[in-house]
Design a protein around this motif. Structure first.
Motif, PDB file in Angstrom:
ATOM      1  N   ARG A 114      42.432  17.809  71.464  1.00 44.39           N
ATOM      2  CA  ARG A 114      41.979  17.965  70.103  1.00 44.39           C
ATOM      3  C   ARG A 114      41.631  19.416  69.851  1.00 44.39           C
ATOM      4  NH1 ARG A 114      38.014  12.894  68.652  1.00 44.39           N
ATOM      5  NH2 ARG A 114      37.574  14.292  66.914  1.00 44.39           N
ATOM      6  N   THR A 115      41.797  19.811  68.588  1.00 44.53           N
ATOM      7  CA  THR A 115      41.601  21.203  68.187  1.00 44.53           C
ATOM      8  C   THR A 115      40.270  21.755  68.672  1.00 44.53           C
ATOM      9  OG1 THR A 115      42.863  20.685  66.188  1.00 44.53           O
ATOM     10  CG2 THR A 115      41.625  22.772  66.204  1.00 44.53           C
ATOM     11  N   GLU A 116      39.182  21.047  68.338  1.00 41.95           N
ATOM     12  CA  GLU A 116      37.820  21.559  68.569  1.00 41.95           C
ATOM     13  C   GLU A 116      37.277  21.203  69.943  1.00 41.95           C
ATOM     14  OE1 GLU A 116      36.960  17.324  67.797  1.00 41.95           O
ATOM     15  OE2 GLU A 116      38.537  18.745  67.261  1.00 41.95           O
ATOM     16  N   GLN A 117      38.021  20.412  70.682  1.00 40.31           N
ATOM     17  CA  GLN A 117      37.500  19.931  71.946  1.00 40.31           C
ATOM     18  C   GLN A 117      38.258  20.588  73.096  1.00 40.31           C
ATOM     19  OE1 GLN A 117      36.042  15.858  71.753  1.00 40.31           O
ATOM     20  NE2 GLN A 117      37.063  15.415  73.684  1.00 40.31           N
ATOM     21  N   GLU A 138      47.856  25.166  63.856  1.00 45.45           N
ATOM     22  CA  GLU A 138      48.763  24.168  63.275  1.00 45.45           C
ATOM     23  C   GLU A 138      49.595  23.442  64.320  1.00 45.45           C
ATOM     24  OE1 GLU A 138      51.267  25.971  60.361  1.00 45.45           O
ATOM     25  OE2 GLU A 138      52.437  27.091  61.831  1.00 45.45           O
ATOM     26  N   ALA A 139      49.541  23.890  65.568  1.00 42.48           N
ATOM     27  CA  ALA A 139      50.162  23.160  66.675  1.00 42.48           C
ATOM     28  C   ALA A 139      49.086  22.489  67.530  1.00 42.48           C
ATOM     29  CB  ALA A 139      51.022  24.078  67.534  1.00 42.48           C
ATOM     30  N   THR A 140      47.940  22.233  66.870  1.00 41.36           N
ATOM     31  CA  THR A 140      46.908  21.390  67.474  1.00 41.36           C
ATOM     32  C   THR A 140      46.651  20.251  66.495  1.00 41.36           C
ATOM     33  OG1 THR A 140      44.969  22.494  66.475  1.00 41.36           O
ATOM     34  CG2 THR A 140      45.805  23.380  68.576  1.00 41.36           C
ATOM     35  N   ALA A 141      46.016  19.217  66.988  1.00 38.12           N
ATOM     36  CA  ALA A 141      45.684  18.081  66.127  1.00 38.12           C
ATOM     37  C   ALA A 141      44.262  17.641  66.411  1.00 38.12           C
ATOM     38  CB  ALA A 141      46.645  16.910  66.374  1.00 38.12           C
ATOM     39  N   THR A 142      43.610  17.120  65.373  1.00 39.68           N
ATOM     40  CA  THR A 142      42.298  16.524  65.563  1.00 39.68           C
ATOM     41  C   THR A 142      42.088  15.461  64.506  1.00 39.68           C
ATOM     42  OG1 THR A 142      39.978  16.988  66.067  1.00 39.68           O
ATOM     43  CG2 THR A 142      40.932  18.141  64.167  1.00 39.68           C
ATOM     44  N   MET A 143      40.931  14.834  64.576  1.00 43.68           N
ATOM     45  CA  MET A 143      40.608  13.751  63.658  1.00 43.68           C
ATOM     46  C   MET A 143      39.316  14.083  62.923  1.00 43.68           C
ATOM     47  SD  MET A 143      41.586  12.790  66.866  1.00 43.68           S
ATOM     48  CE  MET A 143      43.178  12.246  67.505  1.00 43.68           C
ATOM     49  N   ALA A 144      39.045  13.333  61.862  1.00 39.75           N
ATOM     50  CA  ALA A 144      37.753  13.448  61.192  1.00 39.75           C
ATOM     51  C   ALA A 144      36.664  13.223  62.232  1.00 39.75           C
ATOM     52  CB  ALA A 144      37.651  12.428  60.069  1.00 39.75           C
ATOM     53  N   THR A 167      35.965  16.407  57.737  1.00 39.06           N
ATOM     54  CA  THR A 167      37.388  16.087  57.750  1.00 39.06           C
ATOM     55  C   THR A 167      38.055  16.846  58.901  1.00 39.06           C
ATOM     56  OG1 THR A 167      38.028  17.935  56.336  1.00 39.06           O
ATOM     57  CG2 THR A 167      37.388  15.871  55.228  1.00 39.06           C
ATOM     58  N   ALA A 168      39.238  16.400  59.277  1.00 36.65           N
ATOM     59  CA  ALA A 168      39.987  17.100  60.330  1.00 36.65           C
ATOM     60  C   ALA A 168      40.238  18.546  59.930  1.00 36.65           C
ATOM     61  CB  ALA A 168      41.299  16.377  60.607  1.00 36.65           C
ATOM     62  N   GLU A 169      40.490  18.774  58.645  1.00 29.73           N
ATOM     63  CA  GLU A 169      40.737  20.143  58.158  1.00 29.73           C
ATOM     64  C   GLU A 169      39.493  21.010  58.314  1.00 29.73           C
ATOM     65  OE1 GLU A 169      41.612  17.318  56.581  1.00 29.73           O
ATOM     66  OE2 GLU A 169      43.758  17.519  57.049  1.00 29.73           O
ATOM     67  N   GLN A 170      38.329  20.435  58.037  1.00 29.96           N
ATOM     68  CA  GLN A 170      37.079  21.192  58.202  1.00 29.96           C
ATOM     69  C   GLN A 170      36.824  21.501  59.674  1.00 29.96           C
ATOM     70  OE1 GLN A 170      34.642  18.256  56.151  1.00 29.96           O
ATOM     71  NE2 GLN A 170      34.140  19.739  54.549  1.00 29.96           N
ATOM     72  N   VAL A 171      37.117  20.559  60.534  1.00 29.57           N
ATOM     73  CA  VAL A 171      36.938  20.772  61.972  1.00 29.57           C
ATOM     74  C   VAL A 171      37.848  21.907  62.448  1.00 29.57           C
ATOM     75  CG1 VAL A 171      37.224  19.731  64.259  1.00 29.57           C
ATOM     76  CG2 VAL A 171      36.226  18.387  62.390  1.00 29.57           C
ATOM     77  N   ALA A 172      39.115  21.867  62.029  1.00 29.33           N
ATOM     78  CA  ALA A 172      40.068  22.899  62.436  1.00 29.33           C
ATOM     79  C   ALA A 172      39.655  24.271  61.905  1.00 29.33           C
ATOM     80  CB  ALA A 172      41.465  22.535  61.954  1.00 29.33           C
ATOM     81  N   GLU A 173      39.195  24.310  60.665  1.00 30.63           N
ATOM     82  CA  GLU A 173      38.771  25.584  60.083  1.00 30.63           C
ATOM     83  C   GLU A 173      37.574  26.152  60.843  1.00 30.63           C
ATOM     84  OE1 GLU A 173      38.249  27.141  55.605  1.00 30.63           O
ATOM     85  OE2 GLU A 173      36.783  25.614  56.163  1.00 30.63           O
ATOM     86  N   ARG A 174      36.642  25.287  61.219  1.00 31.52           N
ATOM     87  CA  ARG A 174      35.466  25.733  61.967  1.00 31.52           C
ATOM     88  C   ARG A 174      35.902  26.330  63.309  1.00 31.52           C
ATOM     89  NH1 ARG A 174      34.254  24.369  66.355  1.00 31.52           N
ATOM     90  NH2 ARG A 174      32.264  24.792  67.321  1.00 31.52           N
ATOM     91  N   THR A 175      36.873  25.695  63.961  1.00 28.49           N
ATOM     92  CA  THR A 175      37.365  26.219  65.234  1.00 28.49           C
ATOM     93  C   THR A 175      37.950  27.619  65.050  1.00 28.49           C
ATOM     94  OG1 THR A 175      37.752  24.059  66.256  1.00 28.49           O
ATOM     95  CG2 THR A 175      39.127  25.873  67.026  1.00 28.49           C
ATOM     96  N   GLU A 176      38.725  27.797  63.986  1.00 24.63           N
ATOM     97  CA  GLU A 176      39.287  29.134  63.733  1.00 24.63           C
ATOM     98  C   GLU A 176      38.184  30.164  63.526  1.00 24.63           C
ATOM     99  OE1 GLU A 176      43.633  28.243  61.754  1.00 24.63           O
ATOM    100  OE2 GLU A 176      41.941  28.578  60.410  1.00 24.63           O
ATOM    101  N   TYR A 177      37.145  29.793  62.779  1.00 18.12           N
ATOM    102  CA  TYR A 177      36.043  30.718  62.523  1.00 18.12           C
ATOM    103  C   TYR A 177      35.377  31.169  63.820  1.00 18.12           C
ATOM    104  CZ  TYR A 177      35.525  30.731  57.418  1.00 18.12           C
ATOM    105  OH  TYR A 177      35.696  30.944  56.072  1.00 18.12           O
TER     106      TYR A 177
END
Length: 199
Positions: A114-117, A138-144, A167-177
């Motif tokens: 998962r993106t954040e894990q 964008e080549a990672t995936a995660t869930m809400a 949301t999964a999008e919020q999780v991914a954005e946080r990881t990028e930050y």
């Protein structure tokens, strides 16, 4: 010049048998990763496959249950390392660092679930070990992601109804930050496979 390695983390059937797979942001994660895999091979980069296992746990990550295998469509070539891990990051419980050293790798490209894990943790540890890290969100995936106080028994419907759920999008954005400028450089699939940007 140091070689690059594409690390494909946990893109395995285990996730598809869990109820929260319906909350995934990139159900086509295997296809996204495959684009990177083919480009990496064309460039002579090392491709390393990682699977997460929880032996004896009795769940989808227990090898005895039959789900700890790459998702359909992902096919390692002979000679491409396949390693299994039991920790969140791909280094601690494996010989990944030794493998990368043997192949002269100085730069890693992180993809997977998962993106954040497992992906984020691998990027952080890789950076601390001295690798140049590229993170392809964008080549990672995660869930809400449910609030930490929510029971593990909560249904998908309950998780979605909770206003605290990310949301999964919020999780991914946080990881990028948290990764960008500290642990990794964020890149898109097109940037890595050399697709020209439209002007």
């Amino acid at each position: 010049m140091a070689r690059t390695a594409l690390i494909v983390i946990d893109v395995q059937e285990s996730f598809k048998v869990r109820a929260n797979w319906q909350l995934v942001n990139h159900a086509d994660i295997a296809e996204r990763v495959n684009r990177l895999v083919h480009a990496a091979r064309d460039q002579g980069d090392l491709v390393v496959w990682v699977l997460h296992t929880e032996p004896g746990a009795g769940g989808p990550f227990d090898p005895a249950e039959g789900h700890v295998r790459l998702m359909d469509g992902l096919e390692p070539l002979p000679g491409e390392p396949m390693i299994t891990k039991t920790a969140h990051n791909a280094f601690t419980t494996t010989n990944l660092q030794q493998l990368l050293t043997q192949h002269g790798v100085g730069k890693i490209v992180v993809s997977g679930i998962r993106t954040e894990q497992c992906c984020e943790t691998t990027a952080r540890v890789g950076s601390d070990l001295g690798y140049e890290v590229v993170f392809v969100t964008e080549a990672t995936a995660t869930m809400a992601l449910a609030h930490w106080s929510v029971s593990d028994e909560a249904t998908v419907e309950e998780i979605l109804a909770d206003p605290r759920t990310l949301t999964a999008e919020q999780v991914a954005e946080r990881t990028e930050y948290v990764l960008a400028g500290r642990f990794a450089t964020i890149r898109t699939i097109d940037e890595l496979i050399g697709v020209p940007v439209a002007s």
